[in-house]
Design a protein around this motif. Structure first.
Motif, PDB file in Angstrom:
ATOM      1  N   GLU A  25       6.975   4.620 -16.877  1.00  0.00           N
ATOM      2  CA  GLU A  25       7.575   3.591 -16.030  1.00  0.00           C
ATOM      3  C   GLU A  25       6.720   3.349 -14.789  1.00  0.00           C
ATOM      4  O   GLU A  25       6.513   2.206 -14.363  1.00  0.00           O
ATOM      5  CB  GLU A  25       8.992   4.013 -15.634  1.00  0.00           C
ATOM      6  CG  GLU A  25       9.706   3.064 -14.679  1.00  0.00           C
ATOM      7  CD  GLU A  25       9.886   1.651 -15.246  1.00  0.00           C
ATOM      8  OE1 GLU A  25      10.113   0.712 -14.451  1.00  0.00           O
ATOM      9  OE2 GLU A  25       9.773   1.477 -16.479  1.00  0.00           O
ATOM     10  N   ILE A  26       6.207   4.436 -14.198  1.00  0.00           N
ATOM     11  CA  ILE A  26       5.349   4.280 -13.018  1.00  0.00           C
ATOM     12  C   ILE A  26       4.056   3.563 -13.383  1.00  0.00           C
ATOM     13  O   ILE A  26       3.572   2.702 -12.636  1.00  0.00           O
ATOM     14  CB  ILE A  26       5.051   5.662 -12.391  1.00  0.00           C
ATOM     15  CG1 ILE A  26       6.328   6.282 -11.833  1.00  0.00           C
ATOM     16  CG2 ILE A  26       4.011   5.534 -11.276  1.00  0.00           C
ATOM     17  CD1 ILE A  26       6.141   7.689 -11.297  1.00  0.00           C
ATOM     18  N   SER A  27       3.501   3.892 -14.563  1.00  0.00           N
ATOM     19  CA  SER A  27       2.288   3.203 -15.020  1.00  0.00           C
ATOM     20  C   SER A  27       2.542   1.711 -15.152  1.00  0.00           C
ATOM     21  O   SER A  27       1.683   0.885 -14.814  1.00  0.00           O
ATOM     22  CB  SER A  27       1.835   3.786 -16.358  1.00  0.00           C
ATOM     23  OG  SER A  27       1.417   5.121 -16.209  1.00  0.00           O
ATOM     24  N   ARG A  28       3.749   1.361 -15.649  1.00  0.00           N
ATOM     25  CA  ARG A  28       4.083  -0.063 -15.786  1.00  0.00           C
ATOM     26  C   ARG A  28       4.162  -0.738 -14.422  1.00  0.00           C
ATOM     27  O   ARG A  28       3.636  -1.842 -14.225  1.00  0.00           O
ATOM     28  CB  ARG A  28       5.424  -0.206 -16.516  1.00  0.00           C
ATOM     29  CG  ARG A  28       5.809  -1.659 -16.832  1.00  0.00           C
ATOM     30  CD  ARG A  28       7.203  -1.751 -17.406  1.00  0.00           C
ATOM     31  NE  ARG A  28       8.205  -1.357 -16.413  1.00  0.00           N
ATOM     32  CZ  ARG A  28       8.631  -2.170 -15.441  1.00  0.00           C
ATOM     33  NH1 ARG A  28       8.136  -3.390 -15.318  1.00  0.00           N
ATOM     34  NH2 ARG A  28       9.542  -1.751 -14.581  1.00  0.00           N
ATOM     35  N   LEU A  29       4.773  -0.071 -13.457  1.00  0.00           N
ATOM     36  CA  LEU A  29       4.900  -0.646 -12.120  1.00  0.00           C
ATOM     37  C   LEU A  29       3.541  -0.786 -11.436  1.00  0.00           C
ATOM     38  O   LEU A  29       3.307  -1.729 -10.680  1.00  0.00           O
ATOM     39  CB  LEU A  29       5.816   0.230 -11.262  1.00  0.00           C
ATOM     40  CG  LEU A  29       7.292   0.244 -11.668  1.00  0.00           C
ATOM     41  CD1 LEU A  29       8.045   1.288 -10.863  1.00  0.00           C
ATOM     42  CD2 LEU A  29       7.920  -1.137 -11.457  1.00  0.00           C
ATOM     43  N   LEU A  30       2.663   0.156 -11.706  1.00  0.00           N
ATOM     44  CA  LEU A  30       1.329   0.101 -11.109  1.00  0.00           C
ATOM     45  C   LEU A  30       0.410  -0.883 -11.827  1.00  0.00           C
ATOM     46  O   LEU A  30      -0.656  -1.232 -11.322  1.00  0.00           O
ATOM     47  CB  LEU A  30       0.687   1.490 -11.121  1.00  0.00           C
ATOM     48  CG  LEU A  30       1.253   2.508 -10.128  1.00  0.00           C
ATOM     49  CD1 LEU A  30       0.674   3.895 -10.396  1.00  0.00           C
ATOM     50  CD2 LEU A  30       0.937   2.090  -8.692  1.00  0.00           C
ATOM     51  N   GLY A  31       0.809  -1.275 -13.045  1.00  0.00           N
ATOM     52  CA  GLY A  31      -0.029  -2.184 -13.810  1.00  0.00           C
ATOM     53  C   GLY A  31      -1.210  -1.499 -14.432  1.00  0.00           C
ATOM     54  O   GLY A  31      -2.224  -2.144 -14.739  1.00  0.00           O
ATOM     55  N   ALA A  90       0.840  -1.212   0.000  1.00  0.00           N
ATOM     56  CA  ALA A  90       0.000   0.000   0.000  1.00  0.00           C
ATOM     57  C   ALA A  90       0.868   1.253   0.000  1.00  0.00           C
ATOM     58  O   ALA A  90       0.594   2.215  -0.726  1.00  0.00           O
ATOM     59  CB  ALA A  90      -0.924  -0.004   1.224  1.00  0.00           C
ATOM     60  N   ALA A  91       1.939   1.251   0.816  1.00  0.00           N
ATOM     61  CA  ALA A  91       2.831   2.412   0.859  1.00  0.00           C
ATOM     62  C   ALA A  91       3.565   2.580  -0.470  1.00  0.00           C
ATOM     63  O   ALA A  91       3.707   3.701  -0.983  1.00  0.00           O
ATOM     64  CB  ALA A  91       3.829   2.259   2.005  1.00  0.00           C
ATOM     65  N   PHE A  92       4.040   1.470  -1.027  1.00  0.00           N
ATOM     66  CA  PHE A  92       4.777   1.507  -2.305  1.00  0.00           C
ATOM     67  C   PHE A  92       3.901   2.083  -3.414  1.00  0.00           C
ATOM     68  O   PHE A  92       4.310   2.988  -4.152  1.00  0.00           O
ATOM     69  CB  PHE A  92       5.233   0.084  -2.654  1.00  0.00           C
ATOM     70  CG  PHE A  92       5.832  -0.051  -4.021  1.00  0.00           C
ATOM     71  CD1 PHE A  92       7.063   0.511  -4.333  1.00  0.00           C
ATOM     72  CD2 PHE A  92       5.149  -0.737  -5.027  1.00  0.00           C
ATOM     73  CE1 PHE A  92       7.618   0.387  -5.600  1.00  0.00           C
ATOM     74  CE2 PHE A  92       5.692  -0.875  -6.292  1.00  0.00           C
ATOM     75  CZ  PHE A  92       6.929  -0.308  -6.584  1.00  0.00           C
ATOM     76  N   ARG A  93       2.667   1.608  -3.520  1.00  0.00           N
ATOM     77  CA  ARG A  93       1.771   2.064  -4.584  1.00  0.00           C
ATOM     78  C   ARG A  93       1.328   3.508  -4.348  1.00  0.00           C
ATOM     79  O   ARG A  93       1.133   4.275  -5.294  1.00  0.00           O
ATOM     80  CB  ARG A  93       0.566   1.126  -4.687  1.00  0.00           C
ATOM     81  CG  ARG A  93       0.955  -0.311  -5.021  1.00  0.00           C
ATOM     82  CD  ARG A  93      -0.255  -1.233  -5.081  1.00  0.00           C
ATOM     83  NE  ARG A  93      -0.989  -1.020  -6.311  1.00  0.00           N
ATOM     84  CZ  ARG A  93      -0.671  -1.560  -7.497  1.00  0.00           C
ATOM     85  NH1 ARG A  93       0.414  -2.328  -7.611  1.00  0.00           N
ATOM     86  NH2 ARG A  93      -1.389  -1.332  -8.572  1.00  0.00           N
ATOM     87  N   ASN A  94       1.153   3.889  -3.095  1.00  0.00           N
ATOM     88  CA  ASN A  94       0.793   5.273  -2.796  1.00  0.00           C
ATOM     89  C   ASN A  94       1.899   6.238  -3.231  1.00  0.00           C
ATOM     90  O   ASN A  94       1.628   7.278  -3.849  1.00  0.00           O
ATOM     91  CB  ASN A  94       0.515   5.425  -1.300  1.00  0.00           C
ATOM     92  CG  ASN A  94       0.269   6.862  -0.892  1.00  0.00           C
ATOM     93  OD1 ASN A  94       1.076   7.443  -0.176  1.00  0.00           O
ATOM     94  ND2 ASN A  94      -0.815   7.445  -1.350  1.00  0.00           N
ATOM     95  N   ILE A  95       3.145   5.893  -2.949  1.00  0.00           N
ATOM     96  CA  ILE A  95       4.278   6.737  -3.353  1.00  0.00           C
ATOM     97  C   ILE A  95       4.338   6.832  -4.874  1.00  0.00           C
ATOM     98  O   ILE A  95       4.556   7.909  -5.454  1.00  0.00           O
ATOM     99  CB  ILE A  95       5.597   6.178  -2.794  1.00  0.00           C
ATOM    100  CG1 ILE A  95       5.605   6.243  -1.265  1.00  0.00           C
ATOM    101  CG2 ILE A  95       6.785   6.933  -3.375  1.00  0.00           C
ATOM    102  CD1 ILE A  95       5.573   7.638  -0.713  1.00  0.00           C
ATOM    103  N   LEU A  96       4.124   5.696  -5.549  1.00  0.00           N
ATOM    104  CA  LEU A  96       4.147   5.702  -7.016  1.00  0.00           C
ATOM    105  C   LEU A  96       3.058   6.623  -7.576  1.00  0.00           C
ATOM    106  O   LEU A  96       3.302   7.372  -8.534  1.00  0.00           O
ATOM    107  CB  LEU A  96       3.959   4.289  -7.552  1.00  0.00           C
ATOM    108  CG  LEU A  96       5.142   3.323  -7.406  1.00  0.00           C
ATOM    109  CD1 LEU A  96       4.783   1.961  -7.991  1.00  0.00           C
ATOM    110  CD2 LEU A  96       6.396   3.869  -8.100  1.00  0.00           C
ATOM    111  N   ARG A  97       1.868   6.566  -7.005  1.00  0.00           N
ATOM    112  CA  ARG A  97       0.770   7.395  -7.528  1.00  0.00           C
ATOM    113  C   ARG A  97       1.060   8.885  -7.325  1.00  0.00           C
ATOM    114  O   ARG A  97       0.749   9.701  -8.189  1.00  0.00           O
ATOM    115  CB  ARG A  97      -0.543   7.003  -6.849  1.00  0.00           C
ATOM    116  CG  ARG A  97      -1.045   5.613  -7.222  1.00  0.00           C
ATOM    117  CD  ARG A  97      -2.450   5.367  -6.709  1.00  0.00           C
ATOM    118  NE  ARG A  97      -2.905   4.034  -7.047  1.00  0.00           N
ATOM    119  CZ  ARG A  97      -2.890   3.002  -6.211  1.00  0.00           C
ATOM    120  NH1 ARG A  97      -2.439   3.171  -4.965  1.00  0.00           N
ATOM    121  NH2 ARG A  97      -3.317   1.812  -6.593  1.00  0.00           N
ATOM    122  N   ILE A  98       1.627   9.223  -6.176  1.00  0.00           N
ATOM    123  CA  ILE A  98       1.981  10.627  -5.945  1.00  0.00           C
ATOM    124  C   ILE A  98       3.000  11.088  -6.983  1.00  0.00           C
ATOM    125  O   ILE A  98       2.858  12.159  -7.589  1.00  0.00           O
ATOM    126  CB  ILE A  98       2.536  10.814  -4.517  1.00  0.00           C
ATOM    127  CG1 ILE A  98       1.406  10.639  -3.499  1.00  0.00           C
ATOM    128  CG2 ILE A  98       3.183  12.197  -4.354  1.00  0.00           C
ATOM    129  CD1 ILE A  98       1.870  10.672  -2.054  1.00  0.00           C
TER     130      ILE A  98
END
Length: 696
Positions: free
Chosen positions: A685-691, A634-642
Motif C-alpha cells: 500500500e505504501i509503495s502504491r502511495l509513493l508511486g 516532502a513530510a508525507f513522503r518521508n513518513i511513508l518511506r520510514i
C-alpha cells in the motif's frame, strides 16, 4: 577556573562569525552566505561555507562545522575556555577570574599552559626593555638606531632580556610557573652537571633584543633573539626551539600584524628577516611577512593563501637572494597562487633599501621592477645563454617545468603563450614540452606508487587471512585497535550499523538505508518544525503524531527526535537555534553528545548550493522547499518511506522465523504467516502511495 555563565553569554552574543573567521581567512560573498578555501584541509576549490544569519560555519570537504567559539577551538587547537578568552579579548569583554595558581595551570592542557607562560615572557621582555637601565641603554638604543618608533615597537611587542643567567627563570618561579613548564616553552635550558651535582637551569635568551613571534590570532608562540655584543661563542640570531605550540615551518613572522593589510591590498610581500618586516610596516607597507628561521615551506604558502592568492617575493639581489627566490618559486606555483618576484639592488635588503629611498620610492620600485616568474627566469636564462641554442633550449625547458607545477590547466595554457612570446618560439613547441614534462611526472608518480605498494606487500605476513593475499578480520581489528578504533565484524565497521561518525572524525561507517530517511525527517523538523501545514497543524505536530509509536534506529537522530517530543509535550517546538547554540564546553558532562548534536544541526541546516541570482533576474520561478504544498508533500513522503522500511525490516525478520519453523507449532507458524502478510500488504500500500514499483 570557570568563566561565569553570564559572561559566556555576553561573549557568544558579541562574537560575529564573519569577523571571527575573517581574522584567519578571506571570505567571499556568495548569495546570502560566504565561502573560502577551508583552513582545516588543503583544497584548491572553496568548500568552506559561513552562514552569517545562523552564525555557523561548515566545510563540505572535511566536515568541520560549528559556531564562532568552535571555530577558534579548531583553528587555534585550544580548549573551550581559552577560545572564550580569545573572543573576550577581541570584543573587549572583561572576564573576572582569580589569579592563576600552579594548581590551575596543571589542570589546563599543555598547549594552553604554554601560551600563558609565553605571554608572561613577552610581557617580562617588554618591561625589561622599557623600565631597566640595561634595557633602555642597550636594547632601546638598538631599536632607535634601526629607526623604529614607539608605535612600531609596541605593534610588534619588541623587548630585551638582561645579560644574566636566570633573570627570566627567577621571575617565572616567583610568579608560580614551574621549571618544567618554562623549559617546555623553550625559555630555559636544563643542563646536566658532569660532576653528578644538581642540574644547572638557566635562561635560553640572555643579553639579546627580543622579537616575539605571533600566530594568526596574535598569541605569542615563540621568540627570535639577536645578540648585540661581539661574542664569537654565541650565534648572532637565536630562535625558540619547536614546541607544542610552535612549528617554524607553519609560521610566518608578522602575519598577525599584516593579515588585514594583505586582505585589503590583495597581495602579500614575502621577505626573509624580522627587521625587513618591521621597517616596511613602519613605512606604511603593512602587507608584508617573513619566513624567518626556515626556507619557505608549503605550510607557509598555504597560510598566505588564506588571505590572498597573490604573492610578491622581495629578496636581496645577491646570489643567496636569487637562490632563495628560485627555491620558493615552484612551491608557490604548485599551491595555485599568482607569483611575482623582485630582487633589490645588489647589497640591499628591504630594510636597508626602504630607509635609503623612502616609502614612496620603494613602492614605486616594487610596482615597476616586480616581474612574473616567466620574465624572472627568462631574463636569467637569456643573459646566460647568449647565442648558445642549447642553453636557450635548457631555459625554455626550465620555465616549462615551473608551469607544470600550476594545477590550473587554463592558467598553464595561457602561460604557454607567454613563454612562446618571450623565447620567440612557436606556442606548439612550448605546449609539447609542457606535456612531455607532465607525462614524465606522471610516470615518476606511478613508479613511486608501485614501489610503495611493493614495499607494503613485502611487509605483510604470508600466513592465514580471510582471503588469499589479504589480511584477516583479526589482523584488521588489531590495526584498528592500535589506532583507537573499534573492531569490525563481517557486517561492516564497528558499532551499530546505523551509527554515524563523531564530528571531525574520518572513521569509515556503513549506514543503513533507513538512517537516511531518519536524517531527512530530523532535517525537516529542525528547519520547519514550527511551520503550519494547515491552520492549527504544524509540521512538528504532524510528524510526531505519525511517528508516535516509532523510535529511530540511528543515533543521534533518535536523540533529536526524543528532544522534539519532550519539548512538544511542554507546549514548545524546538528550532534550529536550540541545536546550533548548544554548549560544547570541556566542562560539560555530556560534551560529546552536545558536540554531536550541534554538528548534526549545522549539517542539516546548511545547504551546499543556492539558487543563482540570474534566475530571479530573468523572472524564472524555482519552487522552494519552504512552500507549504511542497513541504507537506516532502513530510508525507518521508513518513511513508520510514514506515515502508520498517515494514520491510519486519518482513525480513518474520521470514527468518518462518524458515526456522521446525521448532514451532502449526498455530505459531500460522500466526507468523498472518503477521508477514499484514506487513506485506502494508508495504504494497505504501509503495502504491509513493508511486514506486510494488514489491513482488
Amino acid at each position: 577556573m570557570r568563566i561565569p555563565e553570564e559572561t559566556v553569554d555576553r561573549i557568544r552574543q558579541a562574537a560575529d562569525i564573519l569577523e571571527v573567521v575573517g581574522d584567519f581567512i578571506s571570505l567571499k560573498k556568495r548569495g546570502s552566505n560566504y565561502t573560502a578555501c577551508c583552513p582545516f584541509h588543503n583544497e584548491k576549490s572553496p568548500s568552506f561555507n559561513v552562514n552569517p544569519t545562523r552564525q555557523i560555519y561548515k566545510c563540505f570537504g572535511c566536515g568541520k562545522a560549528g559556531d564562532a567559539v568552535k571555530f577558534v577551538m579548531d583553528i587555534e587547537n585550544v580548549g573551550y575556555g581559552e577560545a572564550l578568552r580569545y573572543l573576550a579579548k577581541k570584543y573587549s569583554i572583561e572576564i573576572e577570574e582569580q589569579e592563576q595558581t600552579p594548581e590551575d595551570l596543571l589542570r589546563q592542557n599543555e598547549r594552553e599552559s604554554l601560551l600563558i607562560v609565553l605571554n608572561f615572557a613577552k610581557t617580562f621582555f617588554r618591561e625589561t626593555l622599557q623600565t631597566t637601565d640595561e634595557g633602555k641603554s642597550i636594547g632601546l638604543s638598538y631599536f632607535r638606531e634601526r629607526g623604529f618608533t614607539n608605535p612600531t615597537i609596541d605593534a610588534f611587542e619588541l623587548g630585551y632580556t638582561l645579560d644574566k643567567w636566570d633573570s627570566l627563570l627567577q621571575e617565572g618561579l616567583r610568579r608560580g610557573y614551574s621549571r618544567d613548564l618554562l623549559e617546555k616553552a623553550g625559555l630555559v635550558l636544563n643542563k646536566e652537571n658532569a660532576t653528578g651535582g644538581d642540574n644547572k637551569v638557566f635562561d635560553r635568551f640572555r643579553g639579546r633584543v627580543m622579537f616575539p613571534i605571533h600566530n594568526v590570532s596574535g598569541r605569542v608562540i615563540a621568540f627570535g633573539a639577536r645578540i648585540l655584543k661581539v661574542d664569537k661563542t654565541q650565534p648572532k640570531y637565536l630562535n625558540s626551539p619547536e614546541t607544542v605550540v610552535y612549528h617554524k615551518s607553519q609560521v610566518l613572522y608578522g602575519i598577525f600584524q599584516a593579515k588585514q593589510a594583505i586582505r585589503l591590498e590583495d597581495v602579500c610581500y614575502l621577505t626573509e628577516g624580522y627587521t625587513d618586516v618591521i621597517s616596511l610596516h613602519q613605512a606604511g607597507i603593512k602587507n608584508v611577512v617573513a619566513s624567518s628561521g626556515t626556507s619557505l615551506t608549503t605550510e607557509q604558502i598555504r597560510l598566505i593563501a588564506r588571505f590572498t592568492p597573490n604573492v610578491t617575493i622581495l629578496y636581496d639581489g645577491d646570489a643567496a637572494g636569487i637562490k632563495a627566490a628560485l627555491r620558493g618559486l615552484d612551491m608557490v606555483l604548485e599551491e595555485g597562487l599568482n607569483l611575482r618576484l623582485l630582487l633589490l639592488p645588489d647589497g640591499e635588503d628591504p630594510d636597508s633599501y626602504v630607509h635609503k629611498v623612502g616609502a614612496d620610492a620603494f613602492k614605486e620600485y616594487v610596482r615597476n621592477q616586480a616581474k612574473d616568474f616567466i620574465d624572472f627566469k627568462a631574463a636569467r636564462w637569456l643573459t646566460e645563454a647568449g647565442d648558445d641554442p642549447l642553453k636557450r633550449a635548457e631555459g625554455i625547458s626550465d620555465v616549462c617545468a615551473s608551469i607544470t607545477k600550476i594545477p590550473d590547466p587554463l592558467k598553464r595554457q595561457t602561460l604557454s603563450q607567454r613563454v612562446a612570446q618571450v623565447f620567440h618560439v612557436s606556442e606548439q613547441t612550448v605546449i609539447s614540452e609542457i606535456n612531455r614534462l607532465l607525462r614524465k611526472q606522471q610516470d615518476q608518480h606511478k613508479k613511486e606508487s608501485d614501489r610503495q605498494k611493493d614495499r607494503q606487500e613485502r611487509q605483510q605476513p604470508s600466513g592465514g587471512g580471510a582471503s588469499a593475499g589479504g589480511p584477516s578480520i583479526e589482523d584488521i581489528n588489531a590495526l584498528l585497535a592500535g589506532a583507537g578504533i573499534d573492531n569490525i565484524d563481517s557486517a561492516g565497521f564497528g558499532g551499530h550499523p546505523g551509527t554515524l561518525p563523531a564530528p571531525g572524525t574520518r572513521q569509515p561507517t556503513i549506514r543503513t538505508p533507513i538512517s537516511y530517511q531518519e536524517e531527512e525527517c530530523v532535517r525537516l523538523l529542525i528547519n520547519y518544525g514550527a511551520r503550519e501545514l494547515e491552520p492549527g497543524i504544524t509540521l512538528c505536530h504532524y510528524i510526531l503524531n505519525e511517528l508516535h509509536e516509532i523510535d529511530f534506529q540511528t543515533s543521534p537522530f533518535d536523540l533529536i527526535l526524543t528532544l522534539f517530543r519532550e519539548a512538544y509535550s511542554r507546549g514548545e517546538i524546538l528550532t534550529a537555534g536550540d541545536f546550533l547554540n548548544r554548549r560544547v564546553g570541556s566542562d560539560s558532562p555530556n560534551r560529546s553528545e552536545e558536540a554531536e548534536m550541534q554538528h548534526q544541526a549545522i549539517h542539516l541546516t546548511t545547504p551546499r548550493y543556492e539558487i543563482s541570482d540570474g534566475w530571479l533576474k530573468h523572472e524564472i520561478h524555482v519552487p522552494s522547499e519552504e512552500e507549504i504544498g511542497i513541504l507537506a508533500d516532502a513530510a508525507f513522503r518521508n513518513i511513508l518511506r520510514i514506515k515502508k522500511m520498517l515494514a520491510e525490516q519486519r518482513m525480513s525478520l518474520l521470514q527468518q522465523k518462518i524458515r526456522d519453523s521446525s521448532t514451532k507449532t502449526p498455530d505459531e507458524a500460522d500466526q507468523l504467516m498472518t503477521e508477514f502478510m499484514h506487513a506485506k500488504s502494508l508495504d504494497m500500500e505504501i509503495s502504491r502511495l509513493l508511486g514506486t514499483v510494488i514489491s513482488g
